[in-house]
Design a protein around this motif. Structure first.
Motif, short mmCIF file in Angstrom:
data_model
loop_
_atom_site.label_atom_id
_atom_site.label_comp_id
_atom_site.label_asym_id
_atom_site.label_seq_id
_atom_site.Cartn_x
_atom_site.Cartn_y
_atom_site.Cartn_z
N UNK A 143 0.88 -1.17 0.00
CA UNK A 143 0.00 0.00 0.00
C UNK A 143 0.92 1.22 0.00
N UNK A 144 1.02 1.88 -1.16
CA UNK A 144 2.11 2.83 -1.39
C UNK A 144 1.65 4.27 -1.31
N UNK A 145 2.36 5.03 -0.50
CA UNK A 145 2.15 6.48 -0.41
C UNK A 145 3.39 7.13 -1.03
N UNK A 146 3.23 7.70 -2.21
CA UNK A 146 4.36 8.26 -2.95
C UNK A 146 4.67 9.67 -2.49
N UNK A 147 5.93 10.05 -2.67
CA UNK A 147 6.31 11.44 -2.50
C UNK A 147 5.82 12.23 -3.72
N UNK A 148 5.41 13.46 -3.49
CA UNK A 148 4.97 14.30 -4.62
C UNK A 148 6.13 14.60 -5.57
N UNK A 149 7.36 14.42 -5.09
CA UNK A 149 8.53 14.65 -5.94
C UNK A 149 8.84 13.47 -6.85
N UNK A 150 8.26 12.32 -6.57
CA UNK A 150 8.53 11.13 -7.37
C UNK A 150 7.26 10.28 -7.44
N UNK A 151 6.26 10.79 -8.14
CA UNK A 151 4.97 10.10 -8.19
C UNK A 151 4.59 9.62 -9.59
N UNK A 152 5.60 9.52 -10.47
CA UNK A 152 5.32 9.07 -11.83
C UNK A 152 6.13 7.83 -12.21
N UNK A 153 7.38 7.77 -11.78
CA UNK A 153 8.25 6.68 -12.21
C UNK A 153 7.85 5.34 -11.59
N UNK A 154 7.63 5.32 -10.29
CA UNK A 154 7.28 4.06 -9.63
C UNK A 154 5.95 3.51 -10.16
N UNK A 155 4.90 4.33 -10.31
CA UNK A 155 3.68 3.79 -10.91
C UNK A 155 3.90 3.21 -12.31
N UNK A 156 4.76 3.87 -13.09
CA UNK A 156 5.05 3.35 -14.43
C UNK A 156 5.77 2.01 -14.36
N UNK A 157 6.72 1.89 -13.44
CA UNK A 157 7.43 0.63 -13.24
C UNK A 157 6.47 -0.46 -12.79
N UNK A 158 5.57 -0.11 -11.88
CA UNK A 158 4.61 -1.09 -11.37
C UNK A 158 3.58 -1.49 -12.42
N UNK A 159 3.32 -0.62 -13.37
CA UNK A 159 2.45 -0.99 -14.48
C UNK A 159 3.11 -2.08 -15.33
N UNK A 160 4.43 -1.95 -15.51
CA UNK A 160 5.18 -2.99 -16.22
C UNK A 160 5.14 -4.28 -15.41
N UNK A 161 5.37 -4.16 -14.09
CA UNK A 161 5.34 -5.34 -13.22
C UNK A 161 4.00 -6.06 -13.32
N UNK A 162 2.90 -5.31 -13.31
CA UNK A 162 1.57 -5.91 -13.36
C UNK A 162 1.36 -6.67 -14.67
N UNK A 163 1.89 -6.14 -15.77
CA UNK A 163 1.73 -6.83 -17.05
C UNK A 163 2.57 -8.10 -17.11
N UNK A 164 3.68 -8.11 -16.36
CA UNK A 164 4.55 -9.28 -16.34
C UNK A 164 4.06 -10.35 -15.36
N UNK A 165 3.36 -9.92 -14.33
CA UNK A 165 2.86 -10.85 -13.31
C UNK A 165 1.41 -10.51 -12.97
N UNK A 166 0.50 -10.73 -13.91
CA UNK A 166 -0.90 -10.32 -13.71
C UNK A 166 -1.57 -11.02 -12.53
#
Length: 354
Positions: A122-145
């Protein structure tokens, strides 16, 4: 396939994808794990992120992606997890992760640790880095649905979590410690890193030390903010070795910090050395401000090591010929835990308690 092996395989592929994203603008084909449009969309996030956070240049995002791609190999993952008895928990725990935003994707290790142990992040992102990790996790979700629902982002007050991993300043850590006192937690405070010179370093060693100082503009807890050197050490050797890093002063936010610290110290009539892109100040403290580097001479190495031991709670790592190699501070292995707290041991203990 065994679920643990499936997770390892997923992160190995994720590492390969991150390498392709860092290496160029051209889609390399489906082998990278992304469609051509997905690849372009991610590359657009990389190129445009500086508009949301001026510290996150393309170069620094590429640096982070490459470091992660080097870490997420099958060999490294098996070595990392080999000393643990990982099981697929009957009831995954919801682990809240409060991320910092000082360097790109700094919270990714915690996230990978939660997912590799079969728990829910359950992830609470920093406002300074709130785009890269979601993008990485979108890749993760497609690899491990099958476990895509193990990643949950929250913009609101954290609720329903059964454990917590939080990274913040010394001030926020006190708040975290109180607010989350009723759940198992890892709470990290501000730390920094130092380097020890013995006087026999090569020019190449000192140049690599420049990476430890300047990578990510010195904003990471693993960046060297102070250098200890033997009495009589010629500082010109260090200045000459790190000269190639001088273009850093062209970065507006870094230059502003450099100019501000210089003005304050000159007004206070502080003694300092200035080479045009970093300020050196002789100082007993270890946390130097951005755009500067503290230094201190020592005559007794055993005394120095004893002194550093007393500051252990403030130190992330020590760089030197007998410690972490020069140039490697921002390339930690998966088993190099922040604050020396074993995240995997913490997470697996949550499941044992059932």
């Amino acid at each position: 396939m065994d679920v643990i092996k499936q997770r390892i395989s997923t992160f190995v592929q994720l590492g390969k994808t991150m390498r392709e994203l860092a290496m160029g603008d051209t889609w390399p084909g489906f082998a990278c794990g992304l469609s051509e449009q997905e690849f372009k969309d991610f590359r657009n996030i990389i190129s445009s992120h500086i508009h949301y956070n001026g510290w996150f240049t393309e170069e620094n995002i590429h640096r982070s992606l490459l470091a992660w791609s080097e870490a997420l190999t099958e060999e490294n993952l098996l070595k990392w997890l080999g000393s643990y008895k990982l099981q697929n928990p009957v009831q995954p725990k919801k682990v809240a992760i409060i991320c910092a935003g000082n360097i790109p994707m700094v919270g990714l290790h915690d996230l990978i640790s939660v997912l590799i142990t079969g728990n829910i992040a359950l992830i609470k992102l920093s406002s300074d880095d709130n785009k890269l990790i979601p993008a990485i996790m979108q890749v993760y979700a497609s690899l491990n649905p099958d476990e895509a629902d193990h990643v949950v982002f929250s913009d609101e007050k954290l609720r329903g979590h059964e454990a917590l991993i939080a990274t913040g300043s010394n001030n926020t850590s006190r708040y975290f410690s109180y607010y989350f006192r009723y759940v198992p937690h890892i709470i990290r405070k501000s730390r920094t890193s130092v380097a020890i010179l013995r006087g026999n370093e090569s020019k190449e060693d000192l140049k690599k030390l420049g990476n430890d100082i300047f990578d990510y503009y010195g904003l990471g807890c693993r960046n060297v903010s102070k250098v200890y050197m033997p009495v009589g050490f010629d500082l010109d050797k260090l200045f000459q070795a790190i000269y190639d890093f001088h273009p850093i002063i062209n970065h507006n936010k870094y230059a502003n910090n450099y100019d501000y610290n210089k003005a304050v110290w000159l007004l206070n009539q502080e003694q300092l050395l200035d080479n045009g892109f970093i300020l050196l100040k002789q100082e007993s403290r270890i946390h130097s401000p951005t755009g500067s580097l503290y230094y201190e001479y020592y005559s007794d190495e055993s005394g120095l090591m004893a002194s550093l031991k007393t500051q252990n709670e403030e130190l992330q790592c020590i760089i030197g010929s007998s410690e972490i190699p020069f140039g490697q501070s921002q390339k930690p292995q998966l088993w190099d835990y922040a604050d020396n707290v074993d995240t995997i041991r913490f997470l697996t203990s949550l499941n044992i308690k059932d």
